[in-house]
Enzyme design. Structure first.
Site, PDB file in Angstrom:
ATOM      1  CG  ASN A   1     -10.318  -0.585  -8.738  1.00 53.36           C
ATOM      2  OD1 ASN A   1     -10.507   0.065  -9.644  1.00 53.36           O
ATOM      3  ND2 ASN A   1      -9.599  -1.627  -9.236  1.00 53.36           N
TER       4      ASN A   1
ATOM      5  CE1 TYR B   1      -4.195  -1.693   0.015  1.00 56.13           C
ATOM      6  CE2 TYR B   1      -2.856  -3.278   1.357  1.00 56.13           C
ATOM      7  CZ  TYR B   1      -3.930  -2.990   0.869  1.00 56.13           C
ATOM      8  OH  TYR B   1      -5.049  -3.910   0.500  1.00 56.13           O
TER       9      TYR B   1
ATOM     10  CD  GLU C   1      -2.289 -10.835 -12.087  1.00 59.71           C
ATOM     11  OE1 GLU C   1      -1.140 -10.464 -11.559  1.00 59.71           O
ATOM     12  OE2 GLU C   1      -3.329 -10.346 -12.353  1.00 59.71           O
TER      13      GLU C   1
ATOM     14  CB  CYS D   1      -7.123  -2.849  -6.450  1.00 61.22           C
ATOM     15  SG  CYS D   1      -8.751  -3.765  -6.879  1.00 61.22           S
ATOM     16  CG  HIS D   2      -5.622  -8.699  -8.638  1.00 60.88           C
ATOM     17  ND1 HIS D   2      -6.219  -7.868  -9.595  1.00 60.88           N
ATOM     18  CD2 HIS D   2      -4.762  -9.321  -9.017  1.00 60.88           C
ATOM     19  CE1 HIS D   2      -5.554  -8.163 -10.712  1.00 60.88           C
ATOM     20  NE2 HIS D   2      -4.819  -8.955 -10.491  1.00 60.88           N
TER      21      HIS D   2
END
Lengths: 154, 196
Positions: B159, B136, B194, B167-168
């Site tokens: 978001n 963050y 990912e 944002c993940h």
């Protein structure tokens, strides 16, 4: 203000029934499409407290008149329903009640359609058709009576 | 007068008429927002777009569909209609992403639902590369306010375009997952996806 999708979901079926009763099976889908396209255009200006269904039926009434004037095309006998382009059966095309409804004088037919199918009050029907609330009530009652007579005779 | 209410094929007729209406509305540029639902490995997603671009992605279960549509009606415009074609591009890119064949999104975005600092934050989310994470406070620095760590948390939670604006990929400094609007399971699932 509710998303327009909700207006279509809530009132789409009612407007379709009104269109079928007023312009007949051939033009009903065009009348429905033009009604909702015009409604979508004007939707942001609709008053929050307005009766959405009465508003839609009023637009449908104007679109039905436009279709009637534009054409030479008019409510056709039910045995002339074209199959081309129509993917789903119109359940009213061969329905004796709708057939009888389409033989009523204009004022009675519209009063019955807007009051009994569109759910409008007699006062709202009078606003669309002109004339008094009492006249709209009478036209609707006469329409239903004539409808019964014609159905019993058929 | 129940005989005046035949049902027959009415549902199908109405679905077809709706499709015709959506096409005409698109042609006449009458829609404030067009939307559609798509399936994904993290559950159904609601996609919504303005003329400018993709404006909202919502997880099923994060908020109810009618609440998302109501918010869009209030914040963008009431002419909201299911209009699947407008979302063809976004839906195709998301499908590629979930299949592991796409690492960044090219679809046009409309960021009007994120204003001020929140907008600065979500605009920088795409700087965090595919398969990586940032804390963050790192995102706070990217957005130009290194000390606004908490505000970054809020901006991520709100978001409007999760998955597309990643944002993940924002996690706690100690490496733990942190919060996610779609729930921690979805955040974990996206980060795992990912890694392949």
């Amino acid at each position: 203000m509710a998303p327009f999708e909700q207006v279509v979901a809530r009132h789409g079926a009612t407007v379709l029934r009104v269109c079928r009763a007023v312009v007949g099976p051939v033009d009903a889908e065009d009348a429905w499409s033009e009604t909702f396209l015009a409604a979508l255009r004007a939707y942001p200006e609709l008053d929050e407290g307005a009766n959405t269904e009465a508003w839609l039926v009023t637009i449908a009434h104007r679109k039905a008149i436009d279709l009637y004037r534009a054409g030479t095309r008019r409510a056709v006998p039910t045995d002339e329903v074209p199959e081309h382009g129509v993917l789903d059966r119109d359940p009213t095309a061969h329905d004796p009640v709708y057939a009888a409804l389409r033989t009523l004088p204009d004022k009675q037919r519209l009063a019955v359609a807007y009051h009994h199918l569109g759910g409008l009050s007699h006062r709202e029907v009078a606003q669309i058709l002109g004339g008094t609330e009492a006249a709209a009530r009478r036209a609707s009652a006469d329409g239903v009576k004539n409808l019964r007579t014609r159905l019993e005779a058929s | 007068m129940s005989e005046l209410f035949p049902d027959g094929d009415e549902a199908r007729t109405l679905a077809r008429l709706h499709e015709r209406l959506a096409r005409a509305a698109d042609r006449d540029a009458l829609l404030d927002v067009g939307y559609r639902l798509v399936d994904s490995p993290v559950g159904p997603l609601l996609l919504a777009a303005t003329e400018a671009g993709l404006v909202r992605v919502a997880f099923d279960g994060e908020v109810r569909e009618d609440e998302v549509l109501q918010e869009l009606a209030e914040q963008v415009g009431a002419r909201v209609l299911a209009a699947p074609r407008r979302l063809d591009r976004a839906a195709a890119e998301l499908e590629e992403y979930f299949a592991g064949r796409r690492r960044r999104f090219d679809v046009a975005l409309d960021l009007r639902l994120a204003r001020g600092f929140r907008r600065a934050v979500v605009e920088h989310l795409a700087d965090i590369g595919y398969g990586r994470t940032a804390s963050y406070s790192e995102v706070a620095s990217l957005a130009g306010s290194p000390r606004a760590v908490r505000a970054v948390g809020t901006a991520c939670a709100l978001n409007p375009l999760p998955v597309v604006l990643p944002c993940h990929r924002v996690v706690r400094a100690d490496g733990s997952l942190g919060q996610y609007a779609g729930g921690p399971e979805r955040k974990r699932a996206l980060l795992d996806l990912e890694q392949h």
